[in-house]
Scaffold this active site. Structure first.
Site, short mmCIF file in Angstrom:
data_model
loop_
_atom_site.label_atom_id
_atom_site.label_comp_id
_atom_site.label_asym_id
_atom_site.label_seq_id
_atom_site.Cartn_x
_atom_site.Cartn_y
_atom_site.Cartn_z
N THR A 75 0.85 -1.20 0.00
CA THR A 75 0.00 0.00 0.00
C THR A 75 0.88 1.25 0.00
OG1 THR A 75 -1.89 -1.06 1.04
CG2 THR A 75 -1.70 1.31 1.34
N ASN A 154 -5.53 -9.40 -7.67
CA ASN A 154 -5.63 -10.10 -6.39
C ASN A 154 -6.92 -10.89 -6.21
OD1 ASN A 154 -6.48 -7.25 -6.40
ND2 ASN A 154 -7.20 -7.69 -4.34
N GLN A 182 0.93 -9.75 -5.88
CA GLN A 182 0.44 -11.13 -6.00
C GLN A 182 1.34 -11.99 -6.89
OE1 GLN A 182 -1.99 -12.47 -4.30
NE2 GLN A 182 -2.94 -10.65 -3.44
N ALA A 203 6.10 -8.32 1.66
CA ALA A 203 6.71 -9.53 2.23
C ALA A 203 5.67 -10.56 2.66
CB ALA A 203 7.58 -9.15 3.43
N HIS A 204 4.54 -10.08 3.18
CA HIS A 204 3.64 -11.05 3.83
C HIS A 204 2.86 -11.92 2.85
CE1 HIS A 204 -0.52 -9.26 3.52
NE2 HIS A 204 0.19 -8.22 3.14
N CYS A 329 -21.52 -8.94 1.92
CA CYS A 329 -22.71 -8.87 2.76
C CYS A 329 -22.35 -8.46 4.18
CB CYS A 329 -23.41 -10.22 2.77
SG CYS A 329 -25.11 -10.16 3.33
#
Lengths: 405, 136
Positions: A75, A154, A182, A203-204, A329
């Site tokens: 981000t 993604n 991704q 990294a994650h 939802c």
């Protein structure tokens, strides 16, 4: 948790690989130094570690280590790339090209630029989620300074024609940014061969820690300059101030090293699991549709619409399996996925979609168990679905006058 | 977000799933919601000569809370007169199922479905009495 949970949401995040965690721990304990401390051993050890990680990450994308800027994640990388380039080159022009199915971390900075007097073209992808190089060519203008298109989506896993778009941008003298969050570690990414100028990494998503990312910033042909988003001590060549997250960066480096080493075999294995899942679901269920582009997609991601059943209720039926739904939802907006809507899926199909994303620790048994659970749940829900009943009776659902709520 | 045990129970063992003959003059059908909103409920009631609900069925496309709300609504209207069934409030469903604020619309939809079914059967009855009076 008493029962064993199956994790098929690796596109959301991944567990830290034990090898990665091992590599990180010394940098929380004895090697806790600040890599910017130039006058003592603690700082030198920390700096050596972050520079080694820089090499490891750069190696995966065929970059020079000096071209890697550490950030807190994709981000931040996307914000820095888009806002940083747009501001730096504002004198040259104020037009940016992106697409309607980018991650919010690209769309929202672009919308912010619009509020600052820039113009942004949001390209409409085809019904498989792909933007063509011709579309990009038509969108370019003399005042275009940046094209930002994700490497792989993604939600649906579709891969854009990145090398072709890179070549076009270089031919036209426009910077090319791609969010490779991704794709990184799953498909080959080469900033030289693909002529990429800015590239976001996290990294994650590759079995590294959360809160660490990187932005690749080209240094030659052309030399890309960015206006920083975060000001301070001038770390990272002035592009991103702030004390480096040394343990996190070490973990990112190790995760990148493992990803590079294992990618050829692992991508094949993941594609096998993905294809097994799709084959199993198709064999036992009618009225399902695969979303995305099977010819150009990530090896580990499968997005499926199960007609006449709603995504959240589907997930409830296999609560021991973690997946994502295109239905929103649970959120206050009640709006389903904008990615699925923007590739032309009706809201009803978007509400009926599930994203399965396999990972390094996913087994064949888990895939088989998931197929069984999904099939059972879909049948359970179709038995109580008024839409399924109407469709079976030959009623065209698109012609029904619904009572909008 | 965790579901309440009652929502899970209705989801796993929905009461009164099924359909009644929509053309039966004793049957009222309510269909509310839209697929693009992620919820469609069909709720049907069968009413005897005394105006009492003898049977109720539902089919729902929607999240677990929507399924549970409609399942519960069919349980509650059975045995009631139309006047009593009309009193069903969505807030009672919210309370019984412990629905969180983002799921309140599911209970509203269930209340609307009950009302639509009642209105449908009343319309049929009025038509019938009208026809009968005219024939006399």
């Amino acid at each position: 948790m008493a029962q064993k949970l199956i994790y098929l949401d690796n596109a959301a995040t991944t567990p830290v690989d034990p090898r990665v965690l091992e590599a990180m721990l010394p940098y929380y304990r004895e090697n806790f130094g600040n890599s910017a401390s130039r006058n003592h051993q603690f700082g030198w050890v920390a700096e050596e570690a972050t520079e080694n990680a820089r090499k490891q990450v750069a190696a995966v994308i065929n970059a020079d280590p000096k071209e890697i800027v550490w950030t807190s994640g994709s981000t931040e990388s996307n914000n820095l790339a888009i806002l940083g380039a747009a501001r730096m080159y504002a004198d040259k022009g104020r037009h940016v090209v992106t697409s309607l199915i980018e991650h919010k971390a690209v769309i929202d900075p672009c919308k912010f630029l619009q509020s600052q007097g820039y113009e942004v073209t949001f390209l409409q992808p085809n019904n498989k989620g792909r933007v063509s190089v011709e579309q990009v060519r038509e969108a370019l203008r003399p005042d275009t300074v940046l094209v930002s298109l994700m490497f792989a989506n993604n939600e649906i896993g579709t891969i854009h024609p990145i090398p072709e778009i890179g070549a076009l941008c270089h031919e036209k003298g426009v910077l090319f940014h791609t969010d490779a969050t991704q794709a990184f570690g799953k498909v080959p990414v080469d900033v030289e061969a693909m002529q990429i100028d800015l590239l976001s990494l996290s990294a994650h998503k590759i079995y590294g820690p959360k809160g660490v990312g990187a932005l690749y910033v080209r240094r030659k042909k052309p030399r890309v300059r960015l206006e920083p988003v975060i000001y301070g001590g001038g770390h990272e060549r002035g592009m991103r101030s702030g004390t480096l997250n040394v343990p996190g960066i070490v973990g990112f480096g190790e995760a990148a090293r493992i990803a590079k080493e294992e990618m050829p075999a692992e991508s094949k294995r993941l594609a096998g699991l993905r294809d097994r899942m799709w084959a199993g679901l198709s064999e036992h269920l009618t009225d399902i549709a695969r979303n995305g582009d099977p010819q150009h997609c990530l090896p580990n991601l499968l997005n499926v619409s199960f007609l006449y059943v709603e995504g959240e209720s589907l997930m409830m039926g296999f609560s021991d399996i973690a997946v994502s739904s295109g239905s929103a939802c649970t959120s206050a907006s009640l709006e389903p996925s904008y990615v699925l809507k923007n590739i032309g899926l009706g809201d009803d199909l978007a509400h009926s979609s599930i994203r399965f994303s396999m990972g390094r620790f996913t087994t064949t048994d888990e895939v088989d168990y998931t197929i069984k659970s999904v099939v059972r749940t879909v049948n359970h829900l179709r038995a109580m679905s008024p839409l399924y009943e109407m469709a079976q009776a030959g009623i065209d659902l698109s012609k029904v006058q619904w009572q909008h709520h | 977000m965790a579901y309440s045990n009652k929502v899970i129970d209705h989801y796993e063992n929905p009461r009164n799933v099924g359909s009644l003959d929509q053309n039966d003059p004793q049957v009222g059908t309510g269909i509310v919601g839209a697929p693009e909103c992620g919820d469609v409920m069909k709720l049907q009631i069968r009413v005897d000569e005394q105006g009492r609900v003898t049977d109720a069925k539902f089919k729902t496309f929607g999240c677990g809370s929507a399924i549970a709300s409609s399942s519960l609504a069919t349980e509650w209207v059975k045995g009631r007169t139309l006047e009593e069934a009309e009193q069903l409030k969505n807030t009672e469903i919210v309370k019984e199922l412990a629905l969180p604020p983002v799921k309140i619309h599911c209970s509203v939809l269930a209340e609307d479905a009950v009302r639509a079914a009642i209105a449908d059967v009343r319309r049929k009855q009025e038509t019938r009495t009208g026809v009968a009076a005219g024939a006399r």
